[in-house]
Design an enzyme around this catalytic site. Structure first.
Site: not given
Length: 332
Positions: A10, A35, A72, A77, A95, A163, A175
């Site tokens: 990420a 992955r 992730l 999470h 977070k 998001r 977020d």
């Protein structure tokens, strides 16, 4: 030296946290997983990371890794934090730690059962500017705190971005809503009692794109708005009867020439500015987390965010969603 594994490629990991670990005094990145093995290998080659894995389970099974950082998508999470704890790894998870406060109970049990350190990556409280704010409030520099006002906004209308995808945990409150809440709790040492909120949802995405909230801490109130579809802005002001405190970059510290905490007196004839130059809050966070894992003494004021504190932050966000539905004050 703590050896880290990075669970996914990420952007925040590649842009902020992997470089922060390499700058750390007591940590190193040992492996990265995706992955897609090619993606993992590309990131490994970019940073000179020794190992790349084509699955998260492979990384968690690696004996060379002491701790994992999890950036992730939000909906994964809690699951992978628990998986990592069960694999005996210490965990720093982006977070929000979970979609709901109640989901954090299982994480606490997994951390306790496996005797590992698990913490949510709310990086702001490791920055010395927030230690200064807490010190100023506690010393009475602004007298009696009456009101905290905060805003955090940015514009993102990319339909493919997590998001903007509800099932992945998208939305403004999950977020970025945590930042004003966590900052206020940290700076004051107080807990909220009730809250109310008005929330607007995007008709296409289905995510909350704007909320305006009031959070009652008893002695003072936090008013805040957050949005994923407004021009970029971040601000926070702590207002007392003898003065007020404002931060130049409360949440994305380091993006300006210097991070400043400014103290104003009530008469507007005295201003004191505290400047914090060349501080990387992500590295400060990694250093503090690692010190806790290896049982080293933390510098004064530094506290690794506990899962109980994460639960309390998330409980406020849960309450804001509930309050927006019933349209009245709701107990936290």
């Amino acid at each position: 030296m703590l050896k880290w594994g990075i669970l996914s490629t990420a952007k925040i990991g590649v842009k902020d946290v992997i470089p922060a670990i390499f700058r750390s005094e007591n940590s190193v990145v040992e492996a990265v997983a995706s992955r897609d093995l090619t993606r993992a290998q590309n990131v490994a080659d970019q940073f000179g990371i020794p190992q790349a894995f084509g699955s998260y389970d492979e990384l968690l099974a690696c004996d060379d890794i002491d701790a994992v950082y999890i950036p992730l998508v939000t909906s994964q999470h809690a699951e992978w934090t628990i998986n990592a704890a069960n694999a005996g790894k210490h965990v720093l998870c982006e977070k929000p730690m979970a979609l709901k406060a109640d989901d954090i109970h299982a994480i606490i049990l997994a951390a306790d059962r496996n005797k590992v350190v698990v913490s949510e990556a709310v990086m702001i409280t490791y920055h010395p500017q927030w230690l200064k704010v807490r010190e100023l409030i506690a010393s009475g520099a602004i007298g009696e705190l009456t009101h905290v006002q905060s805003a955090f906004t940015y514009f993102n209308d990319d339909a493919s971005n997590m998001r903007n995808i509800p099932e992945l945990g998208g939305g403004a409150l999950l977020d970025i809503g945590i930042y004003p809440i966590a900052a206020t709790r940290f700076a004051t040492g107080k807990e909220p009692h009730r809250a109310m909120s008005e929330i607007k949802f995007d008709e296409t995405f289905g995510t909350d794109t704007y909320s305006s909230s009031r959070i009652d801490f008893g002695d003072f109130e936090l008013s805040m708005y957050v949005s994923t579809q407004m021009a970029h802005r971040q601000s926070i002001v702590f207002h007392g009867d003898k003065g007020w405190i404002e931060l130049s970059a409360p949440f994305n510290a380091g993006k300006y020439d210097a991070d400043c905490v400014t103290l104003h007196n009530a008469a507007h004839n005295k201003v004191e500015t505290f400047r914090f130059i060349d501080i990387n809050q992500y590295t400060e966070q990694v250093d503090a987390f690692t010190r806790m894992v290896v049982n080293e003494v933390q510098p004064d004021g530094i506290e690794v965010l506990s899962l109980e504190s994460s639960y309390n932050n998330q409980k406020v966000i849960d309450t804001l969603f509930t309050a927006s539905i019933i349209e009245t004050w709701t107990q936290v």
